[in-house]
Design a protein around this motif. Sequence first.
Motif, PDB file in Angstrom:
ATOM      1  N   SER A   1      25.823  65.439  66.967  1.00  0.00           N
ATOM      2  CA  SER A   1      24.474  65.069  66.531  1.00  0.00           C
ATOM      3  C   SER A   1      24.239  65.431  65.067  1.00  0.00           C
ATOM      4  O   SER A   1      23.654  64.642  64.304  1.00  0.00           O
ATOM      5  N   LYS A   2      24.722  66.582  64.637  1.00  0.00           N
ATOM      6  CA  LYS A   2      24.558  66.990  63.241  1.00  0.00           C
ATOM      7  C   LYS A   2      25.370  66.099  62.305  1.00  0.00           C
ATOM      8  O   LYS A   2      24.890  65.713  61.232  1.00  0.00           O
TER       9      LYS A   2
ATOM     10  N   THR B   1      16.688  70.919  67.835  1.00  0.00           N
ATOM     11  CA  THR B   1      15.275  70.928  67.456  1.00  0.00           C
ATOM     12  C   THR B   1      14.959  72.110  66.558  1.00  0.00           C
ATOM     13  O   THR B   1      14.246  71.986  65.549  1.00  0.00           O
ATOM     14  N   LYS B   2      15.504  73.279  66.889  1.00  0.00           N
ATOM     15  CA  LYS B   2      15.279  74.473  66.069  1.00  0.00           C
ATOM     16  C   LYS B   2      15.859  74.315  64.659  1.00  0.00           C
ATOM     17  O   LYS B   2      15.372  74.917  63.709  1.00  0.00           O
ATOM     18  N   GLU B   3      16.915  73.491  64.542  1.00  0.00           N
ATOM     19  CA  GLU B   3      17.537  73.274  63.242  1.00  0.00           C
ATOM     20  C   GLU B   3      16.881  72.129  62.467  1.00  0.00           C
ATOM     21  O   GLU B   3      17.357  71.740  61.402  1.00  0.00           O
ATOM     22  N   GLY B   4      15.789  71.601  63.002  1.00  0.00           N
ATOM     23  CA  GLY B   4      15.015  70.603  62.278  1.00  0.00           C
ATOM     24  C   GLY B   4      15.480  69.174  62.437  1.00  0.00           C
ATOM     25  O   GLY B   4      15.059  68.295  61.674  1.00  0.00           O
ATOM     26  N   ILE B   5      16.341  68.910  63.419  1.00  0.00           N
ATOM     27  CA  ILE B   5      16.823  67.544  63.656  1.00  0.00           C
ATOM     28  C   ILE B   5      15.894  66.853  64.644  1.00  0.00           C
ATOM     29  O   ILE B   5      15.524  67.419  65.677  1.00  0.00           O
TER      30      ILE B   5
ATOM     31  N   LEU C   1      32.691  58.697  61.585  1.00  0.00           N
ATOM     32  CA  LEU C   1      31.879  59.690  60.885  1.00  0.00           C
ATOM     33  C   LEU C   1      32.628  61.022  60.846  1.00  0.00           C
ATOM     34  O   LEU C   1      33.606  61.221  61.555  1.00  0.00           O
ATOM     35  N   GLY C   2      32.175  61.927  60.002  1.00  0.00           N
ATOM     36  CA  GLY C   2      32.755  63.265  59.944  1.00  0.00           C
ATOM     37  C   GLY C   2      33.953  63.381  59.026  1.00  0.00           C
ATOM     38  O   GLY C   2      34.574  64.447  58.955  1.00  0.00           O
ATOM     39  N   LEU C   3      34.298  62.305  58.317  1.00  0.00           N
ATOM     40  CA  LEU C   3      35.409  62.322  57.373  1.00  0.00           C
ATOM     41  C   LEU C   3      34.871  62.361  55.947  1.00  0.00           C
ATOM     42  O   LEU C   3      33.730  61.962  55.702  1.00  0.00           O
ATOM     43  N   PRO C   4      35.685  62.770  54.980  1.00  0.00           N
ATOM     44  CA  PRO C   4      35.232  62.725  53.591  1.00  0.00           C
ATOM     45  C   PRO C   4      35.217  61.307  53.025  1.00  0.00           C
ATOM     46  O   PRO C   4      34.748  61.100  51.905  1.00  0.00           O
TER      47      PRO C   4
END
Length: 335
Positions: free
Chosen positions: A180-181, A229-233, A281-284
């Motif tokens: 999710s992040k 949710t706590k991390e603001g997402i 996703l998740g790659l440079p």
Amino acid sequence: MKAAPLALTMGDPAGIGPELTGRVWQALRDTGCVFFWIGDPTLLGEAIVWQEITHPAEARACFAHALPVQRVSCPEVVQPGKPSPQNAPAVIESIKQAVHYSLAGQAGAVVTNPIAKHVLAAAGFPHPGHTEFLASLCKASGQEVMMLACPELKVALTSIHVSLQQAIKCLSAERIVEVSKITAKALKRDFGLTNPRLAIAGLNPHAGEHGMMGDEEVRIIRPAIEVLTKEGINVIGPMPPDTMFSAAVRSHYDAAICLYHDQGLIPVKTLDMAGGVNITLGLPIIRTSPDHGTAFDIAVGRGGKSRADCSSLLSAMRMAHDMAHQRAVTESHCK
């Protein structure tokens, strides 16, 4: 702001990749979506004008009148529809070069033509698929996330090429949070969404019905949502998988986090089989690919009349172009 040209890989030379490449070049040659092909030019159709290049920077100058080709030759004569492990090294080299250019900033993104996993495996290729190989080349193994996208829906997967039993066994709150992040970050950086909205699918019928039909939602998914949710997402769920992909519900989120391969791919392919795009996703680097395979059964090769639909590869090229442009804009604002 112009991003660097896109790098398009060869894919399996016995499949539909070469013929799609020529047709996509014809469709894009008068646009700003510039790419070069890393492959064997002897595979291109007779109507395709091509020009060999030695560096991606040469692609833009010739693109309007010739397909730029960075040559990677197949060691064995290619027979359409009959893949050979002897040509696997050329397929792999094409991918390696595309990643190299993208990591160096000389290509704006990597777009991959379809490969045949079983053919590469017969040649000793150790990776389950494209996604895992790209992650290895980028030194980002374990961080890769597969997203499937079409105009109506984007889905990201917590597991990819594993059995359903293994996907459920390995499901964890930590993995849901990680995917999710990564997805939220990509939606900001590559799609320009300032506050992306995520919807997390349930695993069981009716999202578990308060534990009556399975307790993964209570034990695993809800704790993950609390962390996010706590991390603001901006996240909602767990949502019943049988209703969350309807048009009315899709309007409430920007991407769905799905918990196994087919949970995400079935709705995307149902909505837009021809235009779906696979994004890693998740790659440079940015990587897209068409949402279909090699289609050996309809590959016709040089001079034949193609029955293959180039819509998905065309969508993958356009999406890679848009993502590369958006990433360049986002990163310029961050400096």
